[in-house]
Each structure stands twice: as structure tokens, then as C-alpha cells.
Design a protein around this motif. Structure first.
Motif, PDB file in Angstrom:
ATOM      1  N   ALA A  50      -6.280  -4.997   2.974  1.00 24.46           N
ATOM      2  CA  ALA A  50      -5.215  -3.304   2.142  1.00 24.46           C
ATOM      3  C   ALA A  50      -6.005  -2.657   1.111  1.00 24.46           C
ATOM      4  CB  ALA A  50      -3.523  -3.874   2.276  1.00 24.46           C
ATOM      5  N   ASP A  51      -6.170  -1.337   2.202  1.00 21.53           N
ATOM      6  CA  ASP A  51      -6.994  -0.659   0.358  1.00 21.53           C
ATOM      7  C   ASP A  51      -5.715  -0.600  -1.294  1.00 21.53           C
ATOM      8  OD1 ASP A  51      -8.626  -0.165   2.232  1.00 21.53           O
ATOM      9  OD2 ASP A  51      -7.709   2.053   2.540  1.00 21.53           O
ATOM     10  N   THR A  64       1.208  -1.189  -0.252  1.00 20.16           N
ATOM     11  CA  THR A  64      -0.246   0.071   0.204  1.00 20.16           C
ATOM     12  C   THR A  64       1.103   1.051  -0.089  1.00 20.16           C
ATOM     13  OG1 THR A  64      -0.152   0.004   1.894  1.00 20.16           O
ATOM     14  CG2 THR A  64      -1.944  -1.294   1.227  1.00 20.16           C
ATOM     15  N   PRO A  94      -0.527  -4.759  -6.407  1.00 22.56           N
ATOM     16  CA  PRO A  94      -1.539  -3.075  -6.509  1.00 22.56           C
ATOM     17  C   PRO A  94      -2.100  -3.254  -7.571  1.00 22.56           C
ATOM     18  CG  PRO A  94       1.009  -2.742  -7.074  1.00 22.56           C
ATOM     19  CD  PRO A  94       0.696  -4.511  -6.782  1.00 22.56           C
TER      20      PRO A  94
END
Length: 294
Positions: free
Chosen positions: A157-158, A138, A275
Motif C-alpha cells: 500500500a502506498d 491508505t 501511515p
């Protein structure tokens, strides 16, 4: 601020020796070249060329700026080439994170496979716990991570996507001459009198505690050892038994044997985390990880 196009024009005029030649090479009009050189000379604080009967040549000020222009343009060209390679997944740096037992065999084998197809990608390897690796993703400090839902669930996790890589069975490590070492699948309750060698997670809930509760007992003793080499050493000495992921089987010493347990819940899921916009090289390594498993 000197613009890149103006520096490129300066270099082209110097190479061709005339505004007309530069205009032809760059597909400009001669008047456009004259205007842009005049603007550049104004920014530079004075003339850059000597006007000759036939063409132009750099004066000392122009020669000084020309040296810097050539250097800047070469650096930009190298940067463009490097970015092209990175976008194609064939170069640049790839920062890869993994938890400890994934680094015993799974990740190294995948990196070896990846290296055959992408030899110019520089790999930076980082080892850590799954929660830490997800946080690094992140923060932009990692490009890919191999993480696990053991011992207390997959960390969230964003902006991070995850996909399942494999199911990893948890086995029990016993000293090779342990009475149960050749028993096939072992009932967990048969190990109720053993000391258990565990990681240094403190009071966090663990899969082992839940499994022992299902089997009707509480471990009589917990030995806290952080590193796998130490866990294997204690097990080899007969000081206790330990849960060991099948991913770690390759590193188990000869004095220790691994046995299956009769509790089907004693397994973990290994995930690949990326990601939202992964590098092409990270996607190539993802494929190498799947190929390694298959």
C-alpha cells in the motif's frame, strides 16, 4: 467574516468595561482597540457599545454578538485542548484494525496494556482481511493495523510503513482422539487422506497447497468454512483437519488438539502497519504490542 481576535477583543472590552482596560489586558494600545472595535461595529452593521462618561457597556446588538462570541471562543478553546491531548497521545480516537486471529489474544492484550497508560483514548476496533485493512489505512480510515502475509503475501500500500511483530507458526488442529493427536510433530504426508478445512479463499494459491505439493500429494477434499468457530466445530466433530495459527491457540476448544507439523515453511509473519505520519497514540499502541509479545 468575523475574526476570532475581534470576538476575543469584544469579550474583553465587555469584561473590563473600557477600551483602556481591554488594551491593558491584551497588551494593545488604546487607539488600536478603538480602531478594531470600530471595524467590528462596521461588520456588525452598527454600534455594539454604549459610550458612557466612564467606560462602555454592551448595547442589545452587542449583547447578542457577545453571547455568540463567548460560545465560539469556548468551542475553540476546547478544540485546542483536545488537539493538545491528541498530539500528546493521551486522548482522542484511535482506529485499530486487525485480522481475525490477531483479535483472539494479541491485540486485546495490547489494548488492555495500552488502556492502563492512555485511558482517555477512545479505541475503535475494526476486523478484516489484511488486504482490506491496508486499503483502509491508505484511505485514512484506520490509524494502525495488524496484518499478515498469509495466505498469499503481505499486501502493499502506498504511503504505509510496516514492521515485523512476530513469526506465527501454523499448527494442525485434530480431533482430540485422532490417532496422530499425541504423536509430537506430524509429517504432513501422514495427513494425506484427511479432508482439510479451509477459509473461503476460492482458487487463490495457499500455503497449504504448496506444502502438500512439497509432501507429494494433493488434499483429497477441501471443506470451505469462513469463521474460526466453524472450523473448530468441524475439527472437533472429526470431519477434517485445519491449519491453525499459534495466535489462535487460546480459542481452541477442549475437543480439539493442536500439533506441530514437520514443514518449517508453514508459518506466517505478522506485521504492524502505520501511515507515514502516525498519531502519537498509534505509536504508543505499537509499543504496547511489542511489550505484549516480549
Amino acid at each position: 467574516m468575523l475574526e476570532t481576535d475581534a470576538l476575543r477583543l469584544l469579550v474583553t472590552v465587555a469584561e473590563t468595561g473600557s477600551f483602556t482596560g481591554a488594551a491593558t489586558r491584551l497588551n494593545y494600545t488604546q487607539s488600536a482597540v478603538s480602531r478594531r472595535i470600530a471595524a467590528l461595529e462596521q461588520q456588525a452593521g452598527g454600534p455594539l457599545f454604549e459610550r458612557l462618561p466612564r467606560g462602555v457597556r454592551l448595547n442589545p446588538v452587542g449583547q447578542a454578538l457577545h453571547r455568540h462570541a463567548v460560545d465560539v471562543l469556548e468551542r475553540l478553546s476546547r478544540a485546542e485542548q483536545e488537539l493538545t491531548v491528541i498530539h500528546a497521545g493521551h486522548g482522542g480516537m484511535l482506529r485499530v484494525g486487525a485480522f481475525a486471529t490477531a483479535n483472539i489474544s494479541l491485540v486485546p492484550k495490547a489494548l488492555r496494556r495500552f488502556g492502563h497508560t492512555s485511558p482517555d483514548v477512545e479505541i475503535v476496533s475494526v476486523e478484516g482481511r489484511s488486504g482490506t485493512l491496508m486499503r483502509h489505512l491508505t484511505e485514512g480510515a484506520l490509524d494502525l493495523a495488524v496484518v499478515s502475509d498469509y495466505p498469499s503475501g503481505l499486501p502493499s500500500a502506498d504511503g504505509i510503513t510496516t514492521e515485523v511483530l512476530l513469526e506465527d507458526e501454523l499448527l494442525v488442529a485434530l480431533r482430540r482422539d485422532h490417532p496422530l493427536a499425541g504423536s509430537g510433530a506430524i509429517g504432513l504426508r501422514d495427513l494425506r487422506d484427511e479432508a482439510w478445512i479451509q477459509d473461503t479463499y476460492g482458487d487463490r494459491p495457499t500455503m497449504l497447497a504448496d506444502a502438500c505439493a512439497r509432501a507429494g500429494f494433493t488434499p483429497r477434499k477441501i471443506i470451505r468454512i469462513a469463521e474460526w468457530t466453524g472450523k473448530f466445530g468441524y475439527a472437533a466433530a472429526g470431519l477434517g483437519v485445519a491449519l491453525v495459527p499459534s495466535l489462535a491457540a487460546w480459542a481452541v476448544p477442549a475437543a480439539v488438539t493442536l500439533c506441530r507439523l514437520d514443514d518449517p515453511a508453514l508459518r506466517r509473519t505478522v506485521h504492524l502497519a502505520l501511515p507515514a505520519t502516525p498519531l502519537p497514540a498509534a505509536l504508543n499502541l505499537r509499543d504496547a504490542l511489542h511489550d505484549t509479545i516480549n
